[in-house]
Motif scaffolding. Structure first.
Motif, PDB file in Angstrom:
ATOM      1  N   LYS A   1      16.297   1.381   2.760  1.00  0.00           N
ATOM      2  CA  LYS A   1      17.480   0.806   2.118  1.00  0.00           C
ATOM      3  C   LYS A   1      17.219   0.683   0.626  1.00  0.00           C
ATOM      4  N   TYR A   2      18.118   1.251  -0.168  1.00  0.00           N
ATOM      5  CA  TYR A   2      18.061   1.150  -1.623  1.00  0.00           C
ATOM      6  C   TYR A   2      19.016   0.045  -2.057  1.00  0.00           C
ATOM      7  N   PHE A   3      18.504  -0.915  -2.825  1.00  0.00           N
ATOM      8  CA  PHE A   3      19.339  -1.969  -3.395  1.00  0.00           C
ATOM      9  C   PHE A   3      19.678  -1.555  -4.823  1.00  0.00           C
ATOM     10  N   ARG A   4      20.976  -1.577  -5.155  1.00  0.00           N
ATOM     11  CA  ARG A   4      21.428  -1.125  -6.471  1.00  0.00           C
ATOM     12  C   ARG A   4      22.169  -2.230  -7.195  1.00  0.00           C
ATOM     13  N   SER A   5      22.034  -2.236  -8.519  1.00  0.00           N
ATOM     14  CA  SER A   5      22.756  -3.182  -9.357  1.00  0.00           C
ATOM     15  C   SER A   5      24.253  -2.892  -9.260  1.00  0.00           C
TER      16      SER A   5
ATOM     17  N   ILE B   1      13.568  -1.052  -3.064  1.00  0.00           N
ATOM     18  CA  ILE B   1      13.618  -0.118  -1.934  1.00  0.00           C
ATOM     19  C   ILE B   1      12.833  -0.744  -0.793  1.00  0.00           C
ATOM     20  N   HIS B   2      13.487  -0.910   0.357  1.00  0.00           N
ATOM     21  CA  HIS B   2      12.824  -1.421   1.564  1.00  0.00           C
ATOM     22  C   HIS B   2      12.591  -0.244   2.505  1.00  0.00           C
ATOM     23  N   ILE B   3      11.335  -0.052   2.933  1.00  0.00           N
ATOM     24  CA  ILE B   3      10.976   1.024   3.859  1.00  0.00           C
ATOM     25  C   ILE B   3      10.397   0.370   5.100  1.00  0.00           C
ATOM     26  N   ARG B   4      11.093   0.533   6.212  1.00  0.00           N
ATOM     27  CA  ARG B   4      10.630  -0.065   7.465  1.00  0.00           C
ATOM     28  C   ARG B   4       9.460   0.725   8.040  1.00  0.00           C
ATOM     29  N   ALA B   5       8.669   0.047   8.869  1.00  0.00           N
ATOM     30  CA  ALA B   5       7.485   0.654   9.482  1.00  0.00           C
ATOM     31  C   ALA B   5       7.838   1.834  10.378  1.00  0.00           C
TER      32      ALA B   5
ATOM     33  N   LEU C   1       7.311  -2.097   3.998  1.00  0.00           N
ATOM     34  CA  LEU C   1       6.957  -2.079   2.583  1.00  0.00           C
ATOM     35  C   LEU C   1       8.231  -2.256   1.785  1.00  0.00           C
ATOM     36  N   ILE C   2       8.142  -2.978   0.684  1.00  0.00           N
ATOM     37  CA  ILE C   2       9.266  -3.071  -0.240  1.00  0.00           C
ATOM     38  C   ILE C   2       8.747  -2.884  -1.662  1.00  0.00           C
ATOM     39  N   LEU C   3       9.405  -1.992  -2.396  1.00  0.00           N
ATOM     40  CA  LEU C   3       9.130  -1.771  -3.815  1.00  0.00           C
ATOM     41  C   LEU C   3      10.205  -2.508  -4.591  1.00  0.00           C
ATOM     42  N   MET C   4       9.783  -3.398  -5.489  1.00  0.00           N
ATOM     43  CA  MET C   4      10.728  -4.194  -6.267  1.00  0.00           C
ATOM     44  C   MET C   4      10.591  -3.831  -7.734  1.00  0.00           C
ATOM     45  N   LEU C   5      11.680  -3.380  -8.317  1.00  0.00           N
ATOM     46  CA  LEU C   5      11.685  -2.982  -9.712  1.00  0.00           C
ATOM     47  C   LEU C   5      12.165  -4.106 -10.616  1.00  0.00           C
ATOM     48  N   GLU C   6      12.872  -5.083 -10.026  1.00  0.00           N
ATOM     49  CA  GLU C   6      13.422  -6.183 -10.820  1.00  0.00           C
ATOM     50  C   GLU C   6      13.159  -7.506 -10.106  1.00  0.00           C
ATOM     51  N   GLY C   7      14.145  -8.414 -10.072  1.00  0.00           N
ATOM     52  CA  GLY C   7      13.938  -9.765  -9.582  1.00  0.00           C
ATOM     53  C   GLY C   7      13.798  -9.862  -8.072  1.00  0.00           C
ATOM     54  N   HIS C   8      13.043 -10.879  -7.655  1.00  0.00           N
ATOM     55  CA  HIS C   8      12.841 -11.100  -6.224  1.00  0.00           C
ATOM     56  C   HIS C   8      12.316 -12.511  -5.990  1.00  0.00           C
TER      57      HIS C   8
ATOM     58  N   THR D   1      10.517   7.558  -4.129  1.00  0.00           N
ATOM     59  CA  THR D   1      10.867   7.073  -5.464  1.00  0.00           C
ATOM     60  C   THR D   1      11.176   8.242  -6.408  1.00  0.00           C
ATOM     61  N   HIS D   2      11.807   7.906  -7.500  1.00  0.00           N
ATOM     62  CA  HIS D   2      12.105   8.884  -8.543  1.00  0.00           C
ATOM     63  C   HIS D   2      10.795   9.354  -9.174  1.00  0.00           C
TER      64      HIS D   2
END
Length: 183
Positions: free
Chosen positions: A13-17, A26-30, A139-146, A70-71
């Motif tokens: 799942k990609y979370f977008r502004s 980006i959340h990547i499930r197992a 796994l979750i990759l966070m580029l901004e707030g969390h 990822t990009h």
């Protein structure tokens, strides 16, 4: 940064502004198994030969066993690998081909080893984009707030982020909590 993401994904799942559609997390499930929807797309004989010799695998199988999530321009790359026994990656290290980008935030990964945690996703403008519950192997990759809430006793998360770490914990972050509580 324009980043085209695959459609109809079940385990990513990609979370977008809401303002400009930039990817915030980006959340990547197992249970990820959607390799063929992601690059690399091997198109030339040179690419096939590189895959054959560098990884000791059939280049056609690589489409079902490797996914760049990822990009390519991001300073942290997430690549999912699922190779059969005998597949190898020879001893190597990585060097930047170009200088690393100067970004307004440091990217961070949380990997859940056991238990579960709720991750709230926010833009740098404090827009709440949603919650994710990470479970073992997620796994979750966070580029901004969390924000992170541990949900079970014994939950263990591995945090991976860009360094170097600032002198103090306070200097490491911008507090969004005051913005969040006023919205």
């Amino acid at each position: 940064m324009d980043f085209q993401t695959p459609e109809n994904l079940s385990s990513v799942k990609y979370f977008r502004s809401p303002n400009d559609q930039r990817v915030v997390a980006i959340h990547i499930r197992a249970d990820f198994d959607e390799f063929e929807k992601f690059p690399p797309f091997i198109e030339t004989e040179e690419e096939r030969e590189h895959i054959r010799t560098a990884y000791n695998v059939d280049p056609e199988s690589e489409r079902k066993n490797k996914a760049h999530i990822t990009h390519d321009d991001w300073p942290l790359q997430v690549i999912m690998l699922n190779r059969d026994p005998g597949g190898t990656t020879g001893a190597h290290y990585h060097v930047p081909e170009v200088p690393l980008p100067d970004l307004p935030t440091r990217h961070q990964i949380l990997l859940c080893q056991r238990g579960s945690a709720r991750i709230g996703i926010y833009t740098t403008e404090a827009d709440f984009l949603g919650d994710v519950t990470v479970k073992p192997g997620d796994l979750i990759l966070m580029l901004e707030g969390h924000e992170v809430e541990f949900l079970e006793k014994g939950t263990r998360l591995v945090e991976i982020k860009q360094g170097p770490f600032p002198v103090t914990d306070e200097a490491d972050k911008v507090d969004l909590q005051s913005w969040v509580t006023t919205q």
